[in-house]
Design an enzyme around this catalytic site. Structure first.
Site, short mmCIF file in Angstrom:
data_model
loop_
_atom_site.label_atom_id
_atom_site.label_comp_id
_atom_site.label_asym_id
_atom_site.label_seq_id
_atom_site.Cartn_x
_atom_site.Cartn_y
_atom_site.Cartn_z
N ASN A 13 19.21 122.27 -21.41
CA ASN A 13 19.78 123.24 -20.46
C ASN A 13 20.95 123.78 -21.29
O ASN A 13 22.00 123.19 -21.36
CB ASN A 13 20.07 122.57 -19.17
CG ASN A 13 20.89 123.22 -18.45
OD1 ASN A 13 21.32 124.48 -18.54
ND2 ASN A 13 21.54 122.56 -17.26
N LYS A 15 22.93 126.18 -20.69
CA LYS A 15 23.88 126.61 -19.48
C LYS A 15 24.23 128.08 -19.81
O LYS A 15 23.42 128.84 -20.52
CB LYS A 15 25.08 125.58 -19.45
CG LYS A 15 24.44 124.10 -19.02
CD LYS A 15 25.70 123.17 -18.64
CE LYS A 15 24.82 121.83 -18.15
NZ LYS A 15 25.84 120.76 -17.87
N HIS A 99 20.72 122.72 -9.83
CA HIS A 99 21.46 121.91 -10.36
C HIS A 99 23.10 121.58 -10.02
O HIS A 99 23.24 122.61 -9.16
CB HIS A 99 21.83 122.92 -11.96
CG HIS A 99 22.48 122.01 -13.04
ND1 HIS A 99 23.65 121.84 -12.88
CD2 HIS A 99 22.17 121.34 -14.10
CE1 HIS A 99 24.23 121.00 -14.20
NE2 HIS A 99 23.01 120.82 -14.59
N GLU A 101 25.84 121.93 -10.80
CA GLU A 101 26.79 123.11 -11.11
C GLU A 101 26.54 124.35 -9.91
O GLU A 101 27.48 124.88 -9.58
CB GLU A 101 26.83 123.60 -12.60
CG GLU A 101 27.50 122.31 -13.29
CD GLU A 101 26.94 122.40 -14.76
OE1 GLU A 101 26.21 123.34 -15.19
OE2 GLU A 101 27.00 121.30 -15.38
N GLU A 171 20.03 113.62 -12.11
CA GLU A 171 21.37 113.74 -12.97
C GLU A 171 22.46 113.19 -12.13
O GLU A 171 23.09 114.07 -11.16
CB GLU A 171 21.77 115.01 -13.23
CG GLU A 171 20.19 115.92 -14.05
CD GLU A 171 20.70 117.16 -14.68
OE1 GLU A 171 20.60 117.09 -15.90
OE2 GLU A 171 20.99 118.13 -14.12
N GLY A 177 28.18 116.17 -18.74
CA GLY A 177 29.31 116.61 -19.40
C GLY A 177 30.36 115.84 -19.59
O GLY A 177 31.58 116.20 -20.21
N SER A 217 24.85 113.33 -20.03
CA SER A 217 25.35 112.84 -21.40
C SER A 217 24.13 112.01 -22.08
O SER A 217 24.29 110.93 -23.05
CB SER A 217 26.56 112.00 -21.08
OG SER A 217 27.58 112.82 -20.40
#
Ligand code: PGA
Length: 259
Positions: A13, A15, A99, A101, A171, A177, A217
């Site tokens: 991904n 991003k 996701h 985010e 996730e 991250g 991560s």
């Protein structure tokens, strides 16, 4: 039934990183080492603006192409959005949906993500449906409850005959991250819960065919341990997917576990 029915999926991904030229450079590197192997499914999800250039590079390879989002409607007055059909036209076969985010910065809800999941399946795209708890939710011991409700909400109304097109990505938000990874045991516990929910909804045989990825991560030095868990069928990799070397090492771990 065992894990052997599922091929590992190693998904990058990217991003909001890499312009079209940079994306081409990265995918060329990946293609050299991963472009003609079929033991593991390899997927890259560049930003929309790089999909077409990347598609041109990987067309004769085994690397799959994915998008990071889409709108549920087929067309219309939705400024800034793209549809399943537009993605398929660029040889996209997977799409990341929900996701964290998108949930956090764009207020996406399970109900809205559900409309996208159904539209993706109708449009012959394989949705990668993301779920995961925040740090507060984990600390309040609400992980299993939160993940269950996300899975049920996002998968409502998915027809059983299309369920094998689904991919789920667990996730934990606190691991994305941040360099913090769920331990393999923590991740496996949630993956097993998700597998159980899939069994309830789609039956045992179908649930065993659906891949459940871990994301947050994942790196070369923790990938093997995570991927060796019974219900972890691949990775959704952010940071480490931006460097060919790191991404390929993760893929090698999946290959080692497949042979
Ligand atoms: P990360 O991102 O690997 O950088 O933690 C994973 C993701 O957000 O899909």
């Amino acid at each position: 039934m065992s894990k052997a029915v599922r091929k590992y999926l190693i998904a990058g991904n990217w991003k909001m990183n890499k312009n079209a030229a940079e994306a081409v450079d990265l995918v060329k590197e990946l293609q050299l080492e991963a472009g003609d192997q079929f033991l593991v499914s390899v997927l890259v999800c560049p930003p929309f603006t790089a999909l077409e250039s990347v598609a041109g590079i990987i067309e004769d390879s085994s690397i799959h192409l994915g998008a990071q989002n889409m709108h549920p409607e087929p067309s219309g007055a939705y400024t800034g959005e793209v549809s399943a059909e537009m993605l398929r036209h660029l040889f996209v076969t997977f799409v990341i949906l929900g996701h964290s985010e998108r949930r956090q910065y764009f207020n996406e809800t399970d109900a809205f993500i559900n409309t996208k999941v159904l539209a993706a399946l109708n449009g012959s795209l394989k949705p990668i449906v993301c779920v995961g708890e925040t740090l507060e939710e984990r600390e309040a011991e609400r992980t299993l409850e939160v993940v269950s409700s996300q899975v049920k909400g996002c998968l409502e109304g998915v027809p059983e005959e299309k369920a094998d097109q689904l991919v789920i990505a667990y996730e934990p938000v606190w691991a994305i991250g941040t360099g913090k990874t769920a331990t393999p045991e923590m991740a496996q516990e949630v993956h097993a819960l998700i597998r159980g929910l899939l069994k309830e909804q789609f039956g045992e045989v179908m649930a065993e065919r659906i891949r459940i990825l871990y994301g947050g991560s994942m790196k070369p030095d923790n990938a093997y341990e995570l991927l060796s868990q019974e219900d972890i069928d691949g990775g959704l990799i952010g940071g480490a997917s931006l460097q060919a070397r790191a991404f390929l090492k993760i893929m090698e771990s999946a290959r080692a576990l497949s042979s």
